[in-house]
Write a protein that holds these residues in place. Structure first.
Motif, mmCIF file in Angstrom:
data_model
loop_
_atom_site.group_PDB
_atom_site.id
_atom_site.type_symbol
_atom_site.label_atom_id
_atom_site.label_comp_id
_atom_site.label_asym_id
_atom_site.label_seq_id
_atom_site.Cartn_x
_atom_site.Cartn_y
_atom_site.Cartn_z
ATOM 1 N N ASP A 160 -0.831 1.939 -0.785
ATOM 2 C CA ASP A 160 -0.766 0.565 -0.283
ATOM 3 C C ASP A 160 -0.622 0.540 1.235
ATOM 4 O OD1 ASP A 160 -0.357 -2.344 -0.453
ATOM 5 O OD2 ASP A 160 1.735 -1.884 -0.007
ATOM 6 N N ALA A 161 0.318 1.335 1.759
ATOM 7 C CA ALA A 161 0.522 1.378 3.204
ATOM 8 C C ALA A 161 -0.731 1.868 3.926
ATOM 9 C CB ALA A 161 1.723 2.274 3.545
ATOM 10 N N LEU A 162 -1.362 2.885 3.371
ATOM 11 C CA LEU A 162 -2.575 3.432 3.986
ATOM 12 C C LEU A 162 -3.708 2.406 3.980
ATOM 13 C CD1 LEU A 162 -2.410 6.980 2.393
ATOM 14 C CD2 LEU A 162 -2.479 6.539 4.861
ATOM 15 N N ALA A 163 -3.895 1.733 2.863
ATOM 16 C CA ALA A 163 -4.971 0.741 2.783
ATOM 17 C C ALA A 163 -4.754 -0.369 3.800
ATOM 18 C CB ALA A 163 -5.043 0.168 1.371
ATOM 19 N N ARG A 164 -3.538 -0.875 3.874
ATOM 20 C CA ARG A 164 -3.290 -2.004 4.787
ATOM 21 C C ARG A 164 -3.361 -1.581 6.244
ATOM 22 N NH1 ARG A 164 1.550 -3.985 4.377
ATOM 23 N NH2 ARG A 164 2.487 -2.578 2.856
ATOM 24 N N ALA A 213 -4.691 -5.620 0.119
ATOM 25 C CA ALA A 213 -4.310 -4.741 -0.989
ATOM 26 C C ALA A 213 -3.325 -5.442 -1.909
ATOM 27 C CB ALA A 213 -3.704 -3.445 -0.463
ATOM 28 N N ALA A 214 -3.408 -5.102 -3.186
ATOM 29 C CA ALA A 214 -2.442 -5.570 -4.178
ATOM 30 C C ALA A 214 -1.939 -4.368 -4.955
ATOM 31 C CB ALA A 214 -3.096 -6.573 -5.128
ATOM 32 N N THR A 215 -0.668 -4.396 -5.328
ATOM 33 C CA THR A 215 -0.097 -3.312 -6.127
ATOM 34 C C THR A 215 0.636 -3.881 -7.327
ATOM 35 O OG1 THR A 215 2.005 -3.233 -4.903
ATOM 36 C CG2 THR A 215 0.206 -1.838 -4.108
ATOM 37 N N TYR A 216 0.603 -3.109 -8.414
ATOM 38 C CA TYR A 216 1.373 -3.451 -9.613
ATOM 39 C C TYR A 216 2.100 -2.197 -10.052
ATOM 40 C CZ TYR A 216 2.528 -4.628 -14.442
ATOM 41 O OH TYR A 216 3.204 -4.839 -15.622
ATOM 42 N N ALA A 231 -2.564 10.538 -2.038
ATOM 43 C CA ALA A 231 -2.863 9.165 -1.645
ATOM 44 C C ALA A 231 -3.992 9.125 -0.618
ATOM 45 C CB ALA A 231 -1.609 8.493 -1.091
ATOM 46 N N LEU A 232 -3.962 10.048 0.334
ATOM 47 C CA LEU A 232 -5.014 10.101 1.357
ATOM 48 C C LEU A 232 -6.381 10.337 0.729
ATOM 49 C CD1 LEU A 232 -3.112 12.149 4.052
ATOM 50 C CD2 LEU A 232 -4.140 9.917 4.446
ATOM 51 N N VAL A 233 -6.482 11.308 -0.173
ATOM 52 C CA VAL A 233 -7.796 11.619 -0.740
ATOM 53 C C VAL A 233 -8.243 10.533 -1.713
ATOM 54 C CG1 VAL A 233 -7.215 12.991 -2.798
ATOM 55 C CG2 VAL A 233 -9.217 13.575 -1.437
ATOM 56 N N ALA A 234 -7.303 9.896 -2.424
ATOM 57 C CA ALA A 234 -7.677 8.827 -3.350
ATOM 58 C C ALA A 234 -8.263 7.640 -2.594
ATOM 59 C CB ALA A 234 -6.467 8.392 -4.169
ATOM 60 N N ALA A 265 0.795 4.441 8.777
ATOM 61 C CA ALA A 265 1.172 4.176 7.381
ATOM 62 C C ALA A 265 2.281 5.109 6.916
ATOM 63 C CB ALA A 265 -0.052 4.318 6.483
ATOM 64 N N LEU A 266 2.132 6.385 7.179
ATOM 65 C CA LEU A 266 3.110 7.360 6.704
ATOM 66 C C LEU A 266 4.448 7.214 7.412
ATOM 67 C CD1 LEU A 266 0.707 10.409 6.455
ATOM 68 C CD2 LEU A 266 1.735 9.167 4.536
#
Length: 435
Positions: A66-70, A76-79, A263-266, A282-283
């Motif tokens: 989430d942090a990386l995407a934003r 971004a949305a998370t559940y 998370a980075l590779v995903a 982000a990190l």
């Protein structure tokens, strides 16, 4: 009888808790039919969907994704589940917890759909999942990052076809539902993978069934240590991928580096061109309450199985302390208490077991007996995590530190007691975040 003290959201949650005969009812038939009635399967939920399954590391992987995407400028949305303090934590839209109105609108949409035709009974988790997906679809983010619950293949989140599927770790947990065979557990967790779509293997120690499932689907496998990786370098770390991209000197997010690398590779596999500066931001900023969360000399971690406990023990060993390290331990009755105690013991000097509430509760006395049978020093026992924390605050010596652990309920109760006290006292310590 209606309880006038309940908020509308609390009233809904209480109703949902009592609506289905069992709390966990694995299977997709009921939830998929309601999803079809809601139109959730008619088109994409988001620009890209990433699902994250596994025994440990799901929450930290979702938080970093989430942090990386934003930080890359994406909505971004998370559940995720469960929550620590408020149900609203489970659904976040662009980093903000969903408000009560959004959650209730989702519940209302689910209720209307499940009664539209032959009524369908749903569990608390299933209604929550469908309600969250309803809200995410309305928000229409560029990336949706969804934590898959304990069921994996049969979990409600798995009604969706993800663009990227991540499996973090596999260990024994939830034995009543998944059994003790790691190959079978891995096969169930890998059930989130889809034919021809990237499968990210986020641990070097996964059962063979996880990769075998991906290969049977012709899903491109991206395995930690093969297609990408991360290595600690002093106080920072470096990340690399198979294409030759290397980011060195990355800030330590305070969360497992295997999950950070994953998370980075995903995100990369979801079609995002990684920007090193955005990754650094982000990190450096990611926050995940209840995971190696420090509040002064107190550390709080929700880990509740031996694999998670071993990680916590290792992190504590990296931070020597002048005094003793005491563990405030509260665990549910269906968890491997002996395994958790064994894993933590090298880093713990004394223990304070506490009782948790509910039908799956384990008493402080039972935990104390297990601790003493394993040769551990029990300094006290208490009727709740909050009371245990209060006792420790009154009895700690200078230089001592405390680990609060064993369950989301243990950590959540202590955090809630601090939050309550902060409303009446001038308490400057943060309730969320890390130091």
């Amino acid at each position: 009888m209606h309880d006038a003290s309940l908020t509308p959201l609390d009233a809904w949650l209480r109703r949902l808790e009592a609506a289905h005969p069992v709390g966990i009812d694995l299977g997709l038939e009921r939830v998929a039919e309601v999803a079809r009635r809601m139109g959730l399967l008619d088109g994409p939920l988001a620009g890209r969907v990433i699902t994250v399954a596994g025994t440990n590391g799901k929450g930290s992987s979702v938080a970093m994704l989430d942090a990386l995407a934003r930080q890359h400028g994406l909505s971004a949305a998370t559940y995720t589940s469960p929550h620590l303090l408020r149900y609203n934590e489970r659904l976040c839209l662009d980093g903000r917890k969903a408000d009560d109105v959004t959650l209730i609108a989702g519940f209302e949409a689910v209720e209307a759909a499940r009664l539209d035709g032959e009524p369908i009974s749903l569990t608390y988790f299933e209604v929550g999942t469908l309600g969250a997906l309803h809200a995410i679809r309305a928000f229409a983010p560029e990336v949706a990052i969804l934590e898959v619950g304990l069921g994996g293949r049969l979990d409600a989140v798995n009604i969706l076809d993800a663009d990227v599927a991540v499996v973090t770790t596999i260990a024994r947990d939830h034995a009543a539902f998944l059994g003790d065979d790691l190959e079978n557990i891995g096969r169930e967790k890998a059930g989130i993978m889809r034919a021809g779509r990237p499968a990210v293997l986020g641990s070097r120690d996964l059962p063979a069934s996880v990769r075998a499932t991906a290969e049977s689907l012709s899903a491109p496998v991206h395995a930690l240590g093969e297609a990408y990786g991360g290595e600690r370098d002093g106080t920072s770390w470096r990340w690399w991928d198979a294409a030759g991209k290397v980011f060195a000197g990355l800030p330590d997010p305070g969360l497992p580096l295997d999950n950070a690398a994953t998370a980075l590779v995903a995100l990369q596999l979801a079609g995002v061109e990684l920007d090193e500066a955005a990754c650094r931001r982000a990190l450096a900023s990611v926050v995940l309450p209840g995971r190696m969360q420090w509040r002064g000399n107190w550390c709080l971690d929700v880990g509740h199985n031996p694999q998670a406990a071993a990680y916590v023990a290792g992190r504590l060993a990296e931070r020597p302390v002048e005094g003793r390290t005491l563990a405030l331990l509260g665990m549910l009755g269906d968890k491997d208490a002996d395994g958790v105690i064994d894993a933590l013991a090298p880093s713990i000097d004394a223990w304070l077991p506490v009782t948790l509430e509910g039908e799956r509760a384990r008493s402080a006395d039972e935990l104390a007996a297990r601790l003493e049978a394993l040769g551990q020093d029990v300094v006290h026992r208490e009727a709740s995590p909050a009371r245990g924390a209060a006792w420790l605050e009154a009895h700690l010596a200078p230089g001592d530190r405390v680990l609060v652990c064993g369950s989301f309920f243990t950590v959540g109760d202590v955090l809630a007691s601090w939050a309550s006290r902060a409303q009446t006292e001038s308490d400057d310590w943060p309730i969320e975040g890390t130091t």
